[in-house]
Structures are given as structure tokens and as C-alpha cells.
Scaffold this motif. Structure first.
Motif, short mmCIF file in Angstrom:
data_model
loop_
_atom_site.label_atom_id
_atom_site.label_comp_id
_atom_site.label_asym_id
_atom_site.label_seq_id
_atom_site.Cartn_x
_atom_site.Cartn_y
_atom_site.Cartn_z
N LYS A 94 23.76 -23.79 22.62
CA LYS A 94 22.76 -22.80 22.99
C LYS A 94 23.04 -21.47 22.28
N VAL A 95 21.97 -20.69 22.11
CA VAL A 95 22.09 -19.36 21.50
C VAL A 95 21.59 -18.33 22.50
N ALA A 96 22.42 -17.33 22.74
CA ALA A 96 22.10 -16.28 23.70
C ALA A 96 22.04 -14.92 23.02
N LEU A 97 21.16 -14.06 23.52
CA LEU A 97 21.11 -12.66 23.12
C LEU A 97 21.35 -11.81 24.36
N VAL A 98 22.36 -10.94 24.28
CA VAL A 98 22.68 -10.02 25.37
C VAL A 98 22.46 -8.61 24.85
N THR A 99 21.45 -7.93 25.35
CA THR A 99 21.22 -6.56 24.91
C THR A 99 22.25 -5.64 25.59
N GLY A 100 22.66 -4.61 24.85
CA GLY A 100 23.68 -3.73 25.39
C GLY A 100 24.99 -4.45 25.62
N GLY A 101 25.36 -5.30 24.67
CA GLY A 101 26.53 -6.16 24.86
C GLY A 101 27.82 -5.63 24.30
N SER A 102 27.87 -4.37 23.93
CA SER A 102 29.09 -3.84 23.32
C SER A 102 30.07 -3.27 24.33
N ARG A 103 29.66 -3.16 25.59
CA ARG A 103 30.55 -2.57 26.60
C ARG A 103 30.11 -3.00 27.98
N GLY A 104 30.93 -2.70 28.97
CA GLY A 104 30.58 -2.91 30.36
C GLY A 104 30.16 -4.32 30.70
N LEU A 105 29.16 -4.43 31.56
CA LEU A 105 28.70 -5.74 32.00
C LEU A 105 28.19 -6.57 30.83
N GLY A 106 27.53 -5.95 29.86
CA GLY A 106 27.01 -6.70 28.72
C GLY A 106 28.10 -7.41 27.96
N ALA A 107 29.22 -6.73 27.72
CA ALA A 107 30.33 -7.34 26.98
C ALA A 107 30.95 -8.48 27.77
N VAL A 108 31.14 -8.27 29.07
CA VAL A 108 31.73 -9.33 29.90
C VAL A 108 30.79 -10.52 30.01
N THR A 109 29.49 -10.27 30.11
CA THR A 109 28.51 -11.35 30.16
C THR A 109 28.51 -12.14 28.85
N VAL A 114 23.87 0.46 20.34
CA VAL A 114 23.13 1.61 19.85
C VAL A 114 23.98 2.48 18.94
N ALA A 115 25.19 2.80 19.37
CA ALA A 115 25.97 3.81 18.65
C ALA A 115 27.28 3.30 18.07
N SER A 116 28.06 2.55 18.84
CA SER A 116 29.42 2.24 18.43
C SER A 116 29.52 0.87 17.78
N ALA A 117 29.46 0.85 16.45
CA ALA A 117 29.64 -0.41 15.73
C ALA A 117 31.06 -0.95 15.94
N GLU A 118 32.02 -0.05 16.07
CA GLU A 118 33.41 -0.47 16.25
C GLU A 118 33.58 -1.25 17.54
N LYS A 119 33.02 -0.74 18.64
CA LYS A 119 33.10 -1.45 19.91
C LYS A 119 32.37 -2.79 19.84
N ALA A 120 31.21 -2.78 19.19
CA ALA A 120 30.43 -4.01 19.09
C ALA A 120 31.18 -5.07 18.30
N GLU A 121 31.80 -4.67 17.20
CA GLU A 121 32.53 -5.64 16.37
C GLU A 121 33.77 -6.13 17.09
N ALA A 122 34.36 -5.30 17.95
CA ALA A 122 35.50 -5.75 18.74
C ALA A 122 35.08 -6.85 19.71
N VAL A 123 33.90 -6.71 20.30
CA VAL A 123 33.38 -7.76 21.18
C VAL A 123 33.10 -9.02 20.37
#
Length: 253
Positions: free
Chosen positions: A8-23, A39-48
Motif C-alpha cells: 500500500k501507498v500512504a500520504l501523510v500531510t504534515g508528516g515531518s513532526r509530531g503526530l504526522g511523523a509518528v503516524t 512546509v519549512a524544515s526539509a532537514e526534519k522531513a528528510e530525517a523522518v
């Protein structure tokens, strides 16, 4: 853990931190390939993304400002181009502007209006863009808030209104897409340990007066909320649609 979402393929919006990252991580644990937006932090997003890939799934971070409704279709197009399809949409991205009553002469109308744009028109536009390409039997999950149905304190009228709006919209989408066996539900967390909650509550966290309203006198963990999202996304959630499910320690009773 059973890989019930393998393939399956999932899209989680706002997935770079908080509940989105854990989800995103919870879905990957079940075998799903996952795209997240930030939106802003590519570094956080790439870490996820790195954590997701370490679980053996494909993962992608896409910069996307949910306030710009014209960006919704390019977002969905990019997900489908990269992964080949979309099965699960988790509308998680949101902001919280709280603390002023509606009769405050200094009401921050500009940011309250922006909140409506991000929290309502954002997920509406992403859902509209995703619906035509979402796989039959797919899942749409809106992350709402207990404030969508219960407002136990002052200063949250507009935020509560944005989350209440998602309920009616989700029920309508559930009706529209039910013939394709696509389920649509709203998960309503209470207070969670997120940056967004800290902005509202301050560094001291949930006050005793708020905790005292909870039969289970604590705030939710991100894992408890993401587990419900994972259930709804999985095969055992296939006959649940149009639902509004609280994960709020009984605050609504």
C-alpha cells in the motif's frame, strides 16, 4: 508486527513532526510505502524519511504549503508519479490559533482566517485531488480534534470550528466514495505532546484544571493516536466509514 499494509501507498500531510511523523512510522511498520509533506524544515522531513526507509519501505518528502489550495493536485500527481498509486490519505497537517475569545477587541483575525484556510480548505483541496486517483478500497483519515465536538475551555472557537467542519465534510465524502469501498473517518485526539500543543498551553503543559476533566487523567501519547489511524488504514477497518472516533481519555463523556 504483521505487515497488513504491505504493497500500500500512504500520504501523510504534515508528516515531518509530531503526530504526522509518528503516524508515518506506524504505517511503515505495517509495510506501507509513505510520502509525507512539510512546509519549512526539509532537514526534519528528510530525517523522518530516513527512519521510514530504515524500516524497509519506500519513502518520500514533498514540500507543500497546505494554505495554497492550488498546490494540492501537483502534490497528488507527484505521489502517484513516484509510487505508482495512492491507497491511504491521512489529512493531518493543521495549525492551532487559540487563546482569544471572540469578543476580544484585539482579535487576531488575520491568523484566525489563515487557520481556516489551512485546517479546512487545505484538507478539502487535497481530498478533492486525491479522490479520483485513490485506489478502490482505499482509506481517507482526517485528523480532527476533540474540540470539533466538545469545547471545554474558552478561546478556541475558531479552531474548534475548523475541526467541526471536517466532520461534516468527511461524512459527505464517505457517502460519495462508499460505492468504491473507500472508507472515510475522523480521528479526534485530545491534548497530545506536540509542538502545536506547546504553543497553545505553554511550557508547563496541560494545566491541572484541564487534566481534572479527563476520567483518564493524562494526555494522549502520539503512539495511541497513530495506532487508531493504523487500524482504520488496515484491512480490519474496511467496514468503518463516516465515523468520528475520540482518543481523548474520556474528556467528551
Amino acid at each position: 508486527m504483521e505487515k497488513s499494509l504491505l504493497g500500500k501507498v500512504a500520504l501523510v500531510t504534515g508528516g515531518s513532526r509530531g503526530l504526522g511523523a509518528v503516524t508515518a512510522q506506524a504505517l511503515a511498520d505495517q509495510g506501507a510505502d509513505v510520502a509525507i509533506t512539510y512546509v519549512a524544515s526539509a532537514e526534519k522531513a528528510e530525517a523522518v524519511v530516513a527512519k521510514l526507509k530504515a524500516k524497509g519501505v519506500r519513502a518520500l518528502a514533498i514540500k507543500n504549503d497546505q494554505a495554497d489550495t492550488s498546490a494540492a493536485k501537483p502534490l497528488i500527481d507527484e505521489v502517484v508519479a513516484y509510487f505508482g498509486k495512492l491507497d491511504i490519505l491521512v489529512n493531518n497537517a493543521a495549525i492551532a490559533v487559540q487563546g482569544q475569545t471572540v469578543d476580544d477587541p484585539n482579535l487576531d483575525v488575520e491568523n484566525l482566517d489563515r487557520q481556516w484556510q489551512i485546517n479546512v480548505m487545505g484538507p478539502v483541496s487535497v481530498t478533492r485531488a486525491a479522490a479520483p486517483v485513490l485506489s478502490n478500497g482505499g482509506r481517507i483519515i482526517f485528523i480532527g480534534s476533540l474540540l470539533g465536538t466538545q469545547v471545554p475551555f474558552q478561546g478556541a472557537a475558531d479552531y474548534a470550528g475548523t475541526k467541526a467542519a471536517l466532520i461534516g465534510y468527511a461524512k459527505g465524502v464517505a457517502r460519495d466514495l462508499g460505492s468504491r469501498s473507500i472508507t472515510v473517518n475522523v480521528v479526534q485526539p485530545g491534548v497530545m505532546p506536540t509542538d502545536m500543543a506547546a504553543q497553545v498551553l505553554g511550557d508547563d503543559g496541560a494545566p491541572d484544571a484541564l487534566l481534572d476533566l479527563h476520567p483518564i487523567r493524562r494526555i494522549a501519547t502520539l503512539e495511541e493516536v497513530s495506532a487508531l489511524v493504523g487500524f482504520l488504514a488496515g484491512p480490519n477497518g474496511g467496514y468503518m466509514t463516516g465515523g468520528v472516533l475520540d482518543v481523548a481519555g474520556g474528556l467528551s463523556i
